[in-house]
Structures are given as structure tokens and as C-alpha cells.
Design a protein around this motif. Structure first.
Motif, mmCIF file in Angstrom:
data_model
loop_
_atom_site.group_PDB
_atom_site.id
_atom_site.type_symbol
_atom_site.label_atom_id
_atom_site.label_comp_id
_atom_site.label_asym_id
_atom_site.label_seq_id
_atom_site.Cartn_x
_atom_site.Cartn_y
_atom_site.Cartn_z
ATOM 1 N N LYS A 197 -10.056 5.653 8.340
ATOM 2 C CA LYS A 197 -10.178 7.032 8.828
ATOM 3 C C LYS A 197 -10.712 7.954 7.736
ATOM 4 O O LYS A 197 -11.379 8.954 8.022
ATOM 5 C CB LYS A 197 -8.820 7.529 9.313
ATOM 6 C CG LYS A 197 -8.295 6.787 10.533
ATOM 7 C CD LYS A 197 -6.935 7.318 10.955
ATOM 8 C CE LYS A 197 -6.412 6.560 12.174
ATOM 9 N NZ LYS A 197 -5.065 7.034 12.589
ATOM 10 N N LYS A 198 -10.416 7.628 6.493
ATOM 11 C CA LYS A 198 -10.861 8.471 5.378
ATOM 12 C C LYS A 198 -12.327 8.234 5.069
ATOM 13 O O LYS A 198 -13.083 9.189 4.864
ATOM 14 C CB LYS A 198 -10.010 8.187 4.140
ATOM 15 C CG LYS A 198 -10.458 8.924 2.890
ATOM 16 C CD LYS A 198 -9.479 8.770 1.750
ATOM 17 C CE LYS A 198 -8.197 9.518 2.037
ATOM 18 N NZ LYS A 198 -7.285 9.526 0.876
ATOM 19 N N TRP A 200 -4.656 -4.132 2.042
ATOM 20 C CA TRP A 200 -3.747 -3.027 1.712
ATOM 21 C C TRP A 200 -4.351 -1.692 2.146
ATOM 22 O O TRP A 200 -3.672 -0.854 2.751
ATOM 23 C CB TRP A 200 -3.480 -3.060 0.213
ATOM 24 C CG TRP A 200 -2.551 -1.982 -0.283
ATOM 25 C CD1 TRP A 200 -1.447 -1.493 0.352
ATOM 26 C CD2 TRP A 200 -2.644 -1.273 -1.514
ATOM 27 N NE1 TRP A 200 -0.834 -0.523 -0.404
ATOM 28 C CE2 TRP A 200 -1.554 -0.365 -1.559
ATOM 29 C CE3 TRP A 200 -3.523 -1.327 -2.590
ATOM 30 C CZ2 TRP A 200 -1.329 0.484 -2.637
ATOM 31 C CZ3 TRP A 200 -3.296 -0.483 -3.678
ATOM 32 C CH2 TRP A 200 -2.217 0.413 -3.695
ATOM 33 N N MET A 201 -5.630 -1.510 1.860
ATOM 34 C CA MET A 201 -6.279 -0.262 2.235
ATOM 35 C C MET A 201 -6.385 -0.124 3.755
ATOM 36 O O MET A 201 -6.290 0.980 4.299
ATOM 37 C CB MET A 201 -7.675 -0.194 1.604
ATOM 38 C CG MET A 201 -7.652 0.001 0.102
ATOM 39 S SD MET A 201 -6.843 1.563 -0.354
ATOM 40 C CE MET A 201 -6.773 1.392 -2.132
ATOM 41 N N ARG A 228 -4.175 -1.207 5.869
ATOM 42 C CA ARG A 228 -2.834 -0.798 6.306
ATOM 43 C C ARG A 228 -2.566 0.672 6.009
ATOM 44 O O ARG A 228 -1.802 1.330 6.727
ATOM 45 C CB ARG A 228 -1.772 -1.663 5.629
ATOM 46 C CG ARG A 228 -1.754 -3.112 6.113
ATOM 47 C CD ARG A 228 -0.484 -3.811 5.676
ATOM 48 N NE ARG A 228 0.695 -3.193 6.273
ATOM 49 C CZ ARG A 228 1.951 -3.586 6.034
ATOM 50 N NH1 ARG A 228 2.178 -4.600 5.202
ATOM 51 N NH2 ARG A 228 2.962 -2.980 6.604
ATOM 52 N N ARG A 229 -3.190 1.184 4.973
ATOM 53 C CA ARG A 229 -3.026 2.601 4.620
ATOM 54 C C ARG A 229 -3.877 3.512 5.491
ATOM 55 O O ARG A 229 -3.838 4.733 5.344
ATOM 56 C CB ARG A 229 -3.391 2.830 3.148
ATOM 57 C CG ARG A 229 -2.412 2.245 2.148
ATOM 58 C CD ARG A 229 -2.916 2.447 0.722
ATOM 59 N NE ARG A 229 -3.073 3.851 0.398
ATOM 60 C CZ ARG A 229 -2.121 4.635 -0.123
ATOM 61 N NH1 ARG A 229 -0.930 4.123 -0.364
ATOM 62 N NH2 ARG A 229 -2.349 5.904 -0.392
ATOM 63 N N GLY A 230 -4.672 2.924 6.390
ATOM 64 C CA GLY A 230 -5.523 3.726 7.265
ATOM 65 C C GLY A 230 -6.777 4.246 6.580
ATOM 66 O O GLY A 230 -7.301 5.299 6.942
ATOM 67 N N TYR A 231 -7.267 3.480 5.587
ATOM 68 C CA TYR A 231 -8.426 3.937 4.824
ATOM 69 C C TYR A 231 -9.656 4.141 5.701
ATOM 70 O O TYR A 231 -10.505 4.986 5.405
ATOM 71 C CB TYR A 231 -8.743 2.930 3.702
ATOM 72 C CG TYR A 231 -9.941 3.307 2.864
ATOM 73 C CD1 TYR A 231 -9.822 4.251 1.845
ATOM 74 C CD2 TYR A 231 -11.190 2.749 3.108
ATOM 75 C CE1 TYR A 231 -10.926 4.620 1.085
ATOM 76 C CE2 TYR A 231 -12.300 3.110 2.352
ATOM 77 C CZ TYR A 231 -12.152 4.048 1.341
ATOM 78 O OH TYR A 231 -13.246 4.414 0.603
ATOM 79 N N GLU A 289 -8.658 6.833 -3.037
ATOM 80 C CA GLU A 289 -7.245 6.916 -2.656
ATOM 81 C C GLU A 289 -6.354 7.448 -3.769
ATOM 82 O O GLU A 289 -5.364 8.120 -3.498
ATOM 83 C CB GLU A 289 -6.750 5.531 -2.236
ATOM 84 C CG GLU A 289 -7.157 5.120 -0.840
ATOM 85 C CD GLU A 289 -6.373 5.860 0.235
ATOM 86 O OE1 GLU A 289 -5.184 5.560 0.433
ATOM 87 O OE2 GLU A 289 -6.960 6.758 0.864
ATOM 88 N N PHE A 290 -6.708 7.156 -5.020
ATOM 89 C CA PHE A 290 -5.787 7.452 -6.115
ATOM 90 C C PHE A 290 -6.395 8.237 -7.271
ATOM 91 O O PHE A 290 -5.900 9.307 -7.629
ATOM 92 C CB PHE A 290 -5.188 6.137 -6.657
ATOM 93 C CG PHE A 290 -4.565 5.270 -5.605
ATOM 94 C CD1 PHE A 290 -3.377 5.637 -4.988
ATOM 95 C CD2 PHE A 290 -5.180 4.096 -5.213
ATOM 96 C CE1 PHE A 290 -2.792 4.835 -4.010
ATOM 97 C CE2 PHE A 290 -4.608 3.284 -4.238
ATOM 98 C CZ PHE A 290 -3.420 3.662 -3.626
#
Length: 443
Positions: free
Chosen positions: A290-291, A282-283, A285-288, A344-345
Motif C-alpha cells: 500500500k505504501k 516481512w514487508m 505482512r507489514r502492508g508495504y 519503512e525505517f
């Protein structure tokens, strides 16, 4: 305060159970190696012997190098000192995790508070089989430190950082075979950065390490003289084709095996492994990546390790994935998932952190888990220490006789692995004492 408590508890327990005694694999990996090295004449001959030495399917250059350096410096081996160095890897690992944790967060207090669950998850004794045990601590723990350190260095742009990454890469390979997994991980990082010259350099360093590993390598060796799996499939590499998905998932979730290796805990670990895999996907797919690329690439290294272990060990049975020596990887999987969720949250939420229900719940679970594992780990370390002393006392009592007692005491329902090692350990120890390589404490 809450960040430091688990580390203090962790090391106070470990240091209380330190003994200058070899355990199981140490007889072959440390004493057997030094016995042979002590009889090799000349620096060049010793180097080539060192380069060709193999333990099970691995070339453990780092562990052998530490043992050799200590022997050269002291004239004998001291297992307590080696254990301290091995155990210290976890403190270094915690610092590396801290360096990767919320790098953009400017509020130090907030950052420390969110790191509390990670601290309790890393400083706990579920993986006691890698602690206060000379060779497993040097190879199993330090390979993780070197690998995550190399990933962190590769992500920095300076030449000095790249040089540091190369050194750590070599040390990771020298520690344990899964250090080679930095080859694809490192290449991916450098290609994504469009660092073509560095990528070529990474390949050259890899080739040199492969050549060193291949020197006098026994391609049909797995678990030394007692493994059935590589013999069944023909070679170490052929076994990678026989991995079981349930083993892989149980390996990822093996932190849940708080009660030991059993079918019930294997099922629970598979469920946790599926959840963790879902979080990582899931992370992704969220583009984690890059973060926080350091965490993303560390997760990739962890997943590749899980695939490798599943390939090499699946035939030993599902519950083998819950072995204590592997559970540090399960703890790391939980830590990485927690870091992702916080970044993320949770850190974006307003108000006091103590009113943040997910944080409070995760902290409570982590603290309870850490305390329970410290209690269980302390009991296991105490039992193992007592068994080692009983075995050494039996050996000393019967030294010079034809008795087969000690230094490894017999255990109920022992398998061929332990039986063979128990037989060989007496001869290895006798030779070590004769050569002056090791003088065991008197019991």
C-alpha cells in the motif's frame, strides 16, 4: 556526485571494450536470422518469416526487429551499435528505479543520498555476460526495463498511462519469454484497482501475444539444438514442474556469487536468497504494497521470474543459477530490499544521514561491491574481446579452405553446446559475408 560515479565508471569500461564482432549466440540469433531473412522475397513473406522465427525456446521479436531494422537501414549489421543500444537499457532501468524510489520524499538531497547504494548496485559489471553482447543485452536487459516500466504505468490512473503499459507489455513479451509474467502481475494490479474493462483489455492483448508466440512455435525446443532438459521432460512447459527450491533461492541471492559459479558461492547465494525472501515476506505482512505498490509489484515480477528460471533450468545444476547473465536479477533483489528498508525505517530517522549507521554500512558495502565487480568485469570483458578477435583472425586466415578454425576459438573442457555452436558458426559467418549481411573487421 556519488550517485553518478558508478554510471560513469560503468559506461567508460563498456565503451572501451566495444567491438563489431558477434559472440556465441549472436551467430544463430542475429546472423542466422538475417541470412534467412535476406533470402526471403516480398514484404509479406518477410513478415511471416519474422513472426515464426525462434531462438531456443523464445520468440525474440524485439531483438530480431532491431537487427532487421538496422539491416534495412544500413544494408548490413553492426554489432557495436546493437551493443550500445542493449547497454543503454541499464541507464533507463536506473531512471525507472529512481522514479519508484521514495516517491513521497520531498527532500531531493536526502532522496539522492539514500539512492547511492542502489546506483552502485545497478551500475556494476557482475552481469557482464549480458553487456557488450548484441542479443543478450537486447533481450535480457530490455525485458526488465519494459516490464518494470509497464508496472509503473499500470499504477497510474490515466488512459495514456494504460496505453503506455500495453505498449510496454507487448515490448516485454517481444524481448523475452518472462515478459508474459506481466499477465498475472498486470491482472492483479487492475483487479485491485477495480478496473474491469482494462483487465479485459489486458487479457485480450495477452491472447494476441500468445497467438503470435504460438505461430510456428517448436514446443520441444529449449536451449536450441543442445538442451537436454526439455528433451528429458518432454517439453518446455513440463520442465516448470521440476524446479528445485535451492536453485530458486540461489537465483535470488546470486549477487553474492562474486567469485563465479562454484558450490561454495552457491551455498552463500542460497543464504542470501533466504534473507531476501524473508525481507520480502516481512514487508508484505507489514502492508508495504500500500505504501509503494510499484516496488511491491516489481518484486512479484522478480519472484515469478525466479520460479520460471528455476523450473526451466534446475536440471542444469545448482551453479547454473549463478551464471553472470542472471546476476542482474540478484542485484535488483538487493536494490528492492534496500528501498523497502529505507522507506519503512531509515528515512524516518532524525539527524545527519552520515551518522546513520545502517546507511553508512550499506553504502560502504555497495561501493566496495561495485568497484570489485567493475574490476572483475573489466578483466572478463577484456578476455572475451581478445578471444573474439583471435577467433575472427583464425577464420579470416583460413577462409576459403576446409579448415574448421574460427570464428569461435576452442576452449578447454568445452561442452557439447559450445562445440556444436563453434562448428555451425563458421558456416553461418561464411554465408553472412557472401550475402553481404555482415563484413567482419580485419584482424
Amino acid at each position: 556526485m556519488m550517485v553518478a560515479i558508478p554510471g560513469v565508471l560503468y559506461y567508460s569500461i563498456l565503451f572501451r571494450h566495444l567491438v563489431d564482432l558477434p559472440l556465441l549466440d549472436d551467430y544463430d540469433a542475429v546472423l542466422g536470422f538475417l541470412n534467412q531473412l535476406a533470402q526471403v522475397k516480398g514484404a509479406a513473406a518477410k513478415f511471416w518469416f519474422f513472426l515464426g522465427a525462434q531462438h531456443n525456446e523464445y520468440k525474440i521479436f524485439f531483438g530480431h526487429g532491431i537487427a532487421w531494422a538496422q539491416y534495412d537501414a544500413l544494408g548490413h549489421v553492426n554489432f557495436s551499435a546493437i551493443c550500445v543500444l542493449g547497454d543503454f537499457a541499464v541507464a533507463v532501468l536506473a531512471l525507472i528505479l529512481w522514479s519508484m524510489f521514495l516517491p513521497e520524499q520531498k527532500d531531493l538531497g536526502k532522496r539522492l543520498t539514500y539512492f547511492v547504494p542502489a546506483s552502485w548496485l545497478i551500475f556494476q559489471l557482475e552481469y557482464y555476460e549480458t553487456l557488450n553482447w548484441a542479443m543478450p543485452s537486447l533481450v535480457t536487459l530490455w525485458v526488465i526495463v519494459f516490464s518494470l516500466g509497464a508496472i509503473g504505468c499500470l499504477l497510474r490512473p490515466s488512459r495514456m498511462s494504460y496505453a503506455g503499459a500495453v505498449v510496454l507489455y507487448v515490448l516485454a513479451i517481444s524481448s523475452l519469454g518472462n515478459g508474459f509474467l506481466l499477465l498475472p502481475v498486470g491482472l492483479l494490479i487492475l483487479v485491485m484497482q477495480r478496473q474491469r474493462a482494462r483487465a479485459v483489455g489486458w487479457l485480450v492483448i495477452s491472447a494476441v501475444n500468445i497467438a503470435a508466440y504460438a505461430y510456428h512455435y517448436n514446443f520441444h525446443s529449449s536451449q536450441a539444438i543442445y538442451s537436454a532438459q526439455s528433451h528429458q521432460h518432454g517439453s518446455v512447459f513440463a520442465t516448470l514442474l521440476h524446479l528445485r527450491p535451492d536453485y530458486l533461492l540461489a537465483f535470488l541471492g546470486n549477487a553474492a556469487a562474486i567469485g563465479g559459479a562454484s558450490p561454495t558461492y552457491a551455498a552463500i547465494s542460497i543464504v542470501l536468497g533466504l534473507i531476501l525472501l524473508a525481507v520480502f515476506a516481512w514487508m508484505a505482512r507489514r502492508g508495504y504494497a500500500k505504501k509503494n505498490p510499484a516496488i511491491a509489484y516489481s518484486v512479484l515480477f522478480l519472484l515469478l521470474t525466479a520460479v520460471g528460471v528455476a523450473g526451466l533450468r534446475s536440471d542444469f545444476g545448482l551453479t547454473q543459477s549463478l551464471s553472470s547473465r542472471y546476476t542482474i536479477y540478484g542485484a535488483l533483489a538487493l536494490i528492492f530490499a534496500w528501498i523497502m528498508v529505507v522507506e519503512e525505517f531509515l528515512q524516518k530517522r532524525g539527524g545527519p544521514i552520515v551518522n546513520n549507521n545502517p546507511y553508512v554500512a550499506m553504502t560502504g558495502v555497495a561501493v566496495l561491491f561495485g568497484l570489485c565487480m567493475d574490476y572483475v568485469g573489466n578483466a572478463n570483458l577484456s578476455r572475451r574481446e581478445n578471444d573474439a578477435k583471435i577467433g575472427m583472425a583464425a577464420y579470416e586466415r583460413t577462409a576459403g579452405t576446409t579448415s574448421l578454425e574460427g570464428p569461435i576459438p576452442p576452449v578447454p573442457f568445452e561442452n557439447d553446446v559450445i562445440k556444436t555452436l563453434r562448428t555451425r558458426s563458421r558456416a553461418i559467418l561464411t554465408e553472412s559475408v557472401k550475402l553481404g549481411v555482415y563484413e567482419p573487421p580485419k584482424y
